[in-house]
Design a protein around this motif. Structure first.
Motif, PDB file in Angstrom:
ATOM      1  N   ASP A 159       0.816  -1.211   0.000  1.00  0.00           N
ATOM      2  CA  ASP A 159       0.000   0.000   0.000  1.00  0.00           C
ATOM      3  C   ASP A 159       0.857   1.272   0.000  1.00  0.00           C
ATOM      4  O   ASP A 159       0.541   2.228  -0.702  1.00  0.00           O
ATOM      5  N   ALA A 160       1.944   1.244   0.762  1.00  0.00           N
ATOM      6  CA  ALA A 160       2.796   2.434   0.881  1.00  0.00           C
ATOM      7  C   ALA A 160       3.743   2.585  -0.298  1.00  0.00           C
ATOM      8  O   ALA A 160       4.306   3.659  -0.502  1.00  0.00           O
ATOM      9  N   GLY A 161       3.943   1.508  -1.041  1.00  0.00           N
ATOM     10  CA  GLY A 161       4.820   1.590  -2.209  1.00  0.00           C
ATOM     11  C   GLY A 161       6.284   1.331  -1.912  1.00  0.00           C
ATOM     12  O   GLY A 161       7.142   1.614  -2.737  1.00  0.00           O
ATOM     13  N   GLY A 162       6.586   0.781  -0.754  1.00  0.00           N
ATOM     14  CA  GLY A 162       7.971   0.461  -0.449  1.00  0.00           C
ATOM     15  C   GLY A 162       8.199   0.250   1.031  1.00  0.00           C
ATOM     16  O   GLY A 162       7.328   0.515   1.866  1.00  0.00           O
ATOM     17  N   ILE A 163       9.399  -0.226   1.341  1.00  0.00           N
ATOM     18  CA  ILE A 163       9.737  -0.551   2.723  1.00  0.00           C
ATOM     19  C   ILE A 163       9.869   0.704   3.586  1.00  0.00           C
ATOM     20  O   ILE A 163       9.343   0.758   4.695  1.00  0.00           O
TER      21      ILE A 163
ATOM     22  N   ARG B 242       7.765   3.986   8.100  1.00  0.00           N
ATOM     23  CA  ARG B 242       7.316   5.245   8.715  1.00  0.00           C
ATOM     24  C   ARG B 242       5.853   5.129   9.161  1.00  0.00           C
ATOM     25  O   ARG B 242       5.507   5.537  10.268  1.00  0.00           O
ATOM     26  N   ARG B 243       5.006   4.569   8.314  1.00  0.00           N
ATOM     27  CA  ARG B 243       3.588   4.415   8.666  1.00  0.00           C
ATOM     28  C   ARG B 243       3.398   3.511   9.878  1.00  0.00           C
ATOM     29  O   ARG B 243       2.522   3.746  10.714  1.00  0.00           O
ATOM     30  N   LEU B 244       4.192   2.444   9.945  1.00  0.00           N
ATOM     31  CA  LEU B 244       4.061   1.468  11.020  1.00  0.00           C
ATOM     32  C   LEU B 244       4.854   1.848  12.269  1.00  0.00           C
ATOM     33  O   LEU B 244       4.761   1.171  13.281  1.00  0.00           O
ATOM     34  N   ASN B 245       5.657   2.900  12.141  1.00  0.00           N
ATOM     35  CA  ASN B 245       6.523   3.346  13.234  1.00  0.00           C
ATOM     36  C   ASN B 245       7.484   2.224  13.662  1.00  0.00           C
ATOM     37  O   ASN B 245       7.660   1.940  14.847  1.00  0.00           O
ATOM     38  N   LEU B 246       8.064   1.568  12.650  1.00  0.00           N
ATOM     39  CA  LEU B 246       9.032   0.500  12.859  1.00  0.00           C
ATOM     40  C   LEU B 246      10.306   0.834  12.095  1.00  0.00           C
ATOM     41  O   LEU B 246      10.292   1.619  11.159  1.00  0.00           O
ATOM     42  N   SER B 247      11.383   0.179  12.462  1.00  0.00           N
ATOM     43  CA  SER B 247      12.623   0.349  11.697  1.00  0.00           C
ATOM     44  C   SER B 247      12.495  -0.385  10.361  1.00  0.00           C
ATOM     45  O   SER B 247      11.708  -1.337  10.229  1.00  0.00           O
ATOM     46  N   ARG B 248      13.282   0.065   9.396  1.00  0.00           N
ATOM     47  CA  ARG B 248      13.265  -0.607   8.095  1.00  0.00           C
ATOM     48  C   ARG B 248      13.715  -2.061   8.211  1.00  0.00           C
ATOM     49  O   ARG B 248      13.195  -2.922   7.509  1.00  0.00           O
ATOM     50  N   SER B 249      14.644  -2.335   9.116  1.00  0.00           N
ATOM     51  CA  SER B 249      15.126  -3.712   9.260  1.00  0.00           C
ATOM     52  C   SER B 249      14.027  -4.639   9.777  1.00  0.00           C
ATOM     53  O   SER B 249      13.925  -5.790   9.333  1.00  0.00           O
ATOM     54  N   ILE B 250      13.189  -4.156  10.674  1.00  0.00           N
ATOM     55  CA  ILE B 250      12.071  -4.973  11.173  1.00  0.00           C
ATOM     56  C   ILE B 250      11.056  -5.200  10.062  1.00  0.00           C
ATOM     57  O   ILE B 250      10.554  -6.320   9.883  1.00  0.00           O
ATOM     58  N   VAL B 251      10.769  -4.163   9.298  1.00  0.00           N
ATOM     59  CA  VAL B 251       9.829  -4.307   8.182  1.00  0.00           C
ATOM     60  C   VAL B 251      10.376  -5.310   7.171  1.00  0.00           C
ATOM     61  O   VAL B 251       9.651  -6.188   6.697  1.00  0.00           O
ATOM     62  N   ARG B 252      11.668  -5.219   6.858  1.00  0.00           N
ATOM     63  CA  ARG B 252      12.275  -6.179   5.922  1.00  0.00           C
ATOM     64  C   ARG B 252      12.190  -7.603   6.463  1.00  0.00           C
ATOM     65  O   ARG B 252      11.906  -8.540   5.716  1.00  0.00           O
ATOM     66  N   LEU B 253      12.438  -7.784   7.745  1.00  0.00           N
ATOM     67  CA  LEU B 253      12.373  -9.113   8.350  1.00  0.00           C
ATOM     68  C   LEU B 253      10.955  -9.684   8.260  1.00  0.00           C
ATOM     69  O   LEU B 253      10.767 -10.840   7.858  1.00  0.00           O
ATOM     70  N   GLU B 254       9.959  -8.884   8.609  1.00  0.00           N
ATOM     71  CA  GLU B 254       8.579  -9.366   8.538  1.00  0.00           C
ATOM     72  C   GLU B 254       8.156  -9.640   7.104  1.00  0.00           C
ATOM     73  O   GLU B 254       7.432 -10.608   6.841  1.00  0.00           O
ATOM     74  N   LEU B 255       8.625  -8.830   6.179  1.00  0.00           N
ATOM     75  CA  LEU B 255       8.331  -9.052   4.761  1.00  0.00           C
ATOM     76  C   LEU B 255       8.990 -10.345   4.279  1.00  0.00           C
ATOM     77  O   LEU B 255       8.381 -11.128   3.551  1.00  0.00           O
TER      78      LEU B 255
END
Length: 56
Positions: free
Chosen positions: A19-23, A28-41
């Protein structure tokens, strides 16, 4: 490290990245670090790949 099983948070992150178009925007929307978002992805996509492999 956490289990490599699919959690609802992983799916929510997957949807948010799409939805956001990228990690970075999703992080930023989820208020998480990029590394956490990458891990969950990564967990969500690996689960999908395993599921697809089992069906073939």
């Amino acid at each position: 490290m956490r289990n490599a099983k699919l959690e609802i948070e992983d799916l929510q992150t997957f949807v948010e990245v799409a939805d956001a178009g990228g990690i970075s925007p999703a992080a930023r929307r989820l208020n998480l670090s990029r590394s956490i978002v990458r891990l969950e992805l990564l967990v969500a996509t690996r689960f999908h790949d395993q599921d697809r492999h089992l069906r073939s």
